[in-house]
Design an enzyme around this catalytic site. Structure first.
Site, PDB file in Angstrom:
ATOM      1  CG  HIS A 123      -9.867  -7.230   8.298  1.00 43.79           C
ATOM      2  ND1 HIS A 123      -8.942  -7.783   9.142  1.00 43.79           N
ATOM      3  CD2 HIS A 123      -9.380  -7.403   7.047  1.00 43.79           C
ATOM      4  CE1 HIS A 123      -7.941  -8.287   8.440  1.00 43.79           C
ATOM      5  NE2 HIS A 123      -8.185  -8.066   7.166  1.00 43.79           N
ATOM      6  CD  GLU A 159      -1.823  -2.272   1.453  1.00 43.11           C
ATOM      7  OE1 GLU A 159      -0.661  -2.550   1.792  1.00 43.11           O
ATOM      8  OE2 GLU A 159      -2.734  -3.097   1.373  1.00 43.11           O
TER       9      GLU A 159
END
Lengths: 384, 374
Positions: A188, A119
């Site tokens: 998450h 990322e």
């Protein structure tokens, strides 16, 4: 108070509708999506004046939220060859939430790019490409993963126009789902709007319906500013009819969901649905709340919000963001600064708890705001 | 005609010179010079040690590097006079890297670096007044006074800065390379970083992606052997930075030899366009400390610094070449340096007089098109 021009299309900005707005009758619909703000239609650069009303019926089609986002991507990538998509599994796999399904076949693998799990670097590469004139859409598979790219988003994406004295613009869109899902676990299920809101130079929007998801993504892609678009893991399968005709939504505008007279409820993303569920109960009990989906998290649409507060004099913020330093905290501050004289009661903010999201279902439910709490809060505010 | 007496023997025939004209060579006749040492290569065949150049180019190297040297020394004085504040990272000693790179490429190729960026700004066509003004936070600075020493950019020359958080510029640079490939531009991007930043994970991420997507990205490690106060052997298990691309080819270059740098960059550009990324390690040295806040002598000896200055200084190396090949006399080079000094002093004087940014500039350029915050 309020920005005078929209950066999305300054030369022909959709003319802002000034409140007070005419009340719309409620229609029999699955969800309250009434009073939709008119937007300008645009056709490949030739802009037409504002439409008074969105047409429905034979010129609309039903989509799920992820399909609406995909339509936005397809339309913008077709219109503008510099738009590309970067992310994990966006290409061959079609996107982990199917937003980019089929795009790789349509546009090729130089425009729909599968990245390794990196990322920090692929967000940085997107920013570098934007410096050089492309318009990348960077997908974080989950907003939480973008924390790895925080340096790039904050220091490079947000700051480069400023530190270069205006030489560079970063027309990048960073999008992905966040929020609490169904027992996905703490890492998450993060609510990270608060983490990004202080970064100078970026805009933040949160979509909540297929209609505004498509419109906001299109507007974000066209904007010359970096835009972070917050989607929600649980909203991708929402179904709605959207116009066949092209439309965009204004990035800085809030959405009137349910006009009312008694108090203003400000919300965004998934909490909009918890609010509307609570509203059903409240209406039965005789209350008349006005519900606004703020959509624009940075900057706030203080024009729409202010007009509502001037009418109702009471405000409740319902959000999924973290309590500490969250969007609601900033919004409450802004309301106090700007509309103190209009308030008859203290502005209340219902946020999620300052905890990592637990796995157990009951605990997870207790982490976010539930409709019963919203009902109770409204009752308390209206009685004070 | 005393000048005629001063005519030197040159490879190409030249008309007699008048007394008033410059005697220093501006010939573009080809000249081949050997690099100081051969290149060390990693999974690629190195280029030849014989570098094609011209007298004019050598003179230009001398001039440009002397200008950079003078600018950095002047910045040192300005910093001590508190006209430059904050962080100021000086490039003196490393001039050959940007001068040689520029000679191998065009302005259509892109360069990005971290905070030791003043000289690269110059080599990309930036002017002295703009540079000094930015260092002093003035409106006419290259970033309107809002960037400072670590944020020099020149968009029209494809110079992308100017970054404070080291390592982060490398993914940006690979993104530039991606855009170049996307647009089929046949140009390359040079992403410069130091031996300290070479240990950043995002470099390896970006290199992996660049190799996968075959991007025209050239990663250039300006190895001056110290990451602020930490010597390379204390920070890197393997300080062979040219090898750390692993599956990506690399070349180790004497970064104090401007011709070697030119040759390596030319080679790298051809390679990157054809085959994808390549790593260059420039073995270089900075005379100043890490920044003006660092004396630079607590972690290395003064003997080491003066030793490098005596034996490997990039400007002295070119001076010796010019004299050895009879392309200039010592007096001419001294005169050139005097002119440069005057030029720099004049630029500083001009920059000193220029105004601070207007108060309204606090809010400009946060967003494009002046949205909202203003």
């Amino acid at each position: 108070l309020v920005p005078s021009a929209s950066p999305t299309s300054p030369e022909s900005a959709p003319h802002r509708v000034r409140s007070p707005r005419p009340h719309h009758h409620e229609r029999e619909r699955e969800r309250e999506t009434d009073g939709r703000r008119p937007v300008a239609a645009s056709h490949g650069g030739r802009r037409r004046p504002l439409q008074a009303q969105i047409r429905r019926g034979p010129t609309s089609h039903e989509v799920l939220m992820f399909e609406a986002l995909r339509e936005a991507m397809i339309e913008e990538m077709t219109l503008d060859p510099t738009v590309c998509m970067i992310g994990e599994d966006v290409g061959d796999y079609g996107g982990s939430y199917k937003v980019s399904k089929g795009l790789s076949e349509m546009f090729g693998d130089l425009r729909v790019l599968d990245t390794p799990i990196a990322e920090n670097s692929f967000t940085g590469m997107g920013i570098g490409a934007a410096m050089k004139g492309l318009r990348p859409v960077v997908e974080g598979m989950n907003m939480g993963f973008l924390l790895l790219a925080y340096n790039q988003i904050s220091n490079n994406c947000g700051m480069l126009p400023y530190t270069s004295g205006g030489q560079f613009k970063i027309p990048i869109v960073i999008r992905g789902p966040g929020g609490v899902g169904r027992q996905l676990g703490a890492e998450h299920s993060q609510r990270l709007e608060s983490y990004f809101q202080s970064i100078p130079g970026i805009q933040m929007v949160a979509c909540s319906t297929p209609y505004n998801a498509k419109g906001l993504l299109k507007a974000a892609i066209r904007s010359d500013n970096p835009v972070v678009l917050f989607e929600h893991v649980l909203l991708y399968n929402l179904k709605e009819k959207i116009p066949d005709e092209e439309y965009i939504c204004c990035l800085e505008e809030a959405e009137m969901v349910r006009p009312g007279s008694q108090l203003t409820i400000l919300t965004y993303s998934r909490m909009r649905y918890h609010v509307m569920q609570a509203v059903k109960t409240l209406v039965n009990k005789g209350y008349d709340p006005e519900v606004i989906d703020i959509r624009s998290l940075k900057p706030f649409d203080l024009h729409t919000i202010g007009n509502s507060i001037k009418k109702t004099h009471r405000v409740l913020i319902v959000e999924e963001c973290m309590r500490t330093g969250g969007i609601g905290a900033s919004l409450r501050s802004a309301i106090i600064d700007n509309f103190w004289d209009e308030l008859d009661a203290r502005p209340v903010c219902l946020s999620s708890q300052d905890v990592p999201t637990p796995y157990a279902a009951t605990l997870e439910d207790a982490t976010v705001v539930q409709p019963a709490q919203i009902v109770a809060a409204v009752e308390e505010i209206c009685q004070s | 005609m005393a000048a005629a007496m001063l005519l030197r023997r040159l490879p190409a025939a030249r008309p007699p010179l008048m007394a008033a004209t410059r005697l220093i060579s501006d010939s573009t006749a080809p000249l081949t010079i050997e690099t100081s040492m051969p290149f060390t290569a990693h999974i690629v065949d190195p280029p030849s040690r014989d570098v094609a150049t011209t007298p004019a180019e050598l003179v230009a190297f001398f001039h440009d590097m002397s200008l950079m040297r003078r600018m950095e020394i002047a910045a040192d004085s300005l910093y001590k006079a508190k006209l430059i504040r904050g962080f100021c990272h000086l490039y003196d000693g490393q001039e050959a890297v940007c001068a040689g790179m520029e000679a191998a490429i065009t302005r259509k190729d892109s360069i990005i670096t971290a905070y030791r960026d003043h000289c690269i700004f110059l080599s990309r066509g930036g002017d002295l007044v703009t540079a000094f003004a930015e260092l002093m936070g003035r409106q006419v600075g290259c970033s309107r006074g809002k960037g400072g020493s670590m944020h020099f950019y020149k968009k029209d020359a494809n110079f992308y800065g100017g970054h404070g958080i080291v390592g982060a510029q490398v993914p940006l640079g690979c993104g530039l390379a991606f855009a170049q490939k996307y647009r089929k531009e046949d140009t390359v991007s040079f992403s410069l970083y130091g031996d300290g930043a070479a240990n950043q994970g995002q470099l390896f991420e970006a290199l992996n992606i660049s190799a996968l997507w075959k991007l025209p990205a050239i990663l250039v490690c300006e190895n001056n052997h110290y990451g602020m106060g930490t010597a390379e052997w204390r920070a890197a298990k393997s300080p062979s930075y040219y090898k750390r691309g692993d599956y990506v080819p690399g070349l180790k270059v004497d970064g104090m030899d401007v011709l070697a740098v030119k040759q390596a960059c030319k080679f790298a550009k051809e390679h990157a366009i054809a085959n994808g990324p390549i790593v260059l390690e420039m073995d270089t040295y900075r005379y100043h400390g890490h920044s003006m806040s660092d004396p630079g002598s607590t972690y290395r000896t003064r003997d080491e610094i003066s030793g490098v200055r005596q034996e490997r200084d990039p400007i002295e190396r070119v001076r010796k070449l010019l004299l050895a090949h009879d392309l200039a006399t010592p007096a001419e080079l001294k005169d050139m340096e005097k002119e440069i000094r005057k030029e720099v002093d004049a630029a500083i004087a001009k920059a000193k007089e220029s105004p601070m940014p207007d108060a309204s500039e606090l809010f400009t350029n946060v967003y494009v098109k002046g949205f909202g915050v203003e």
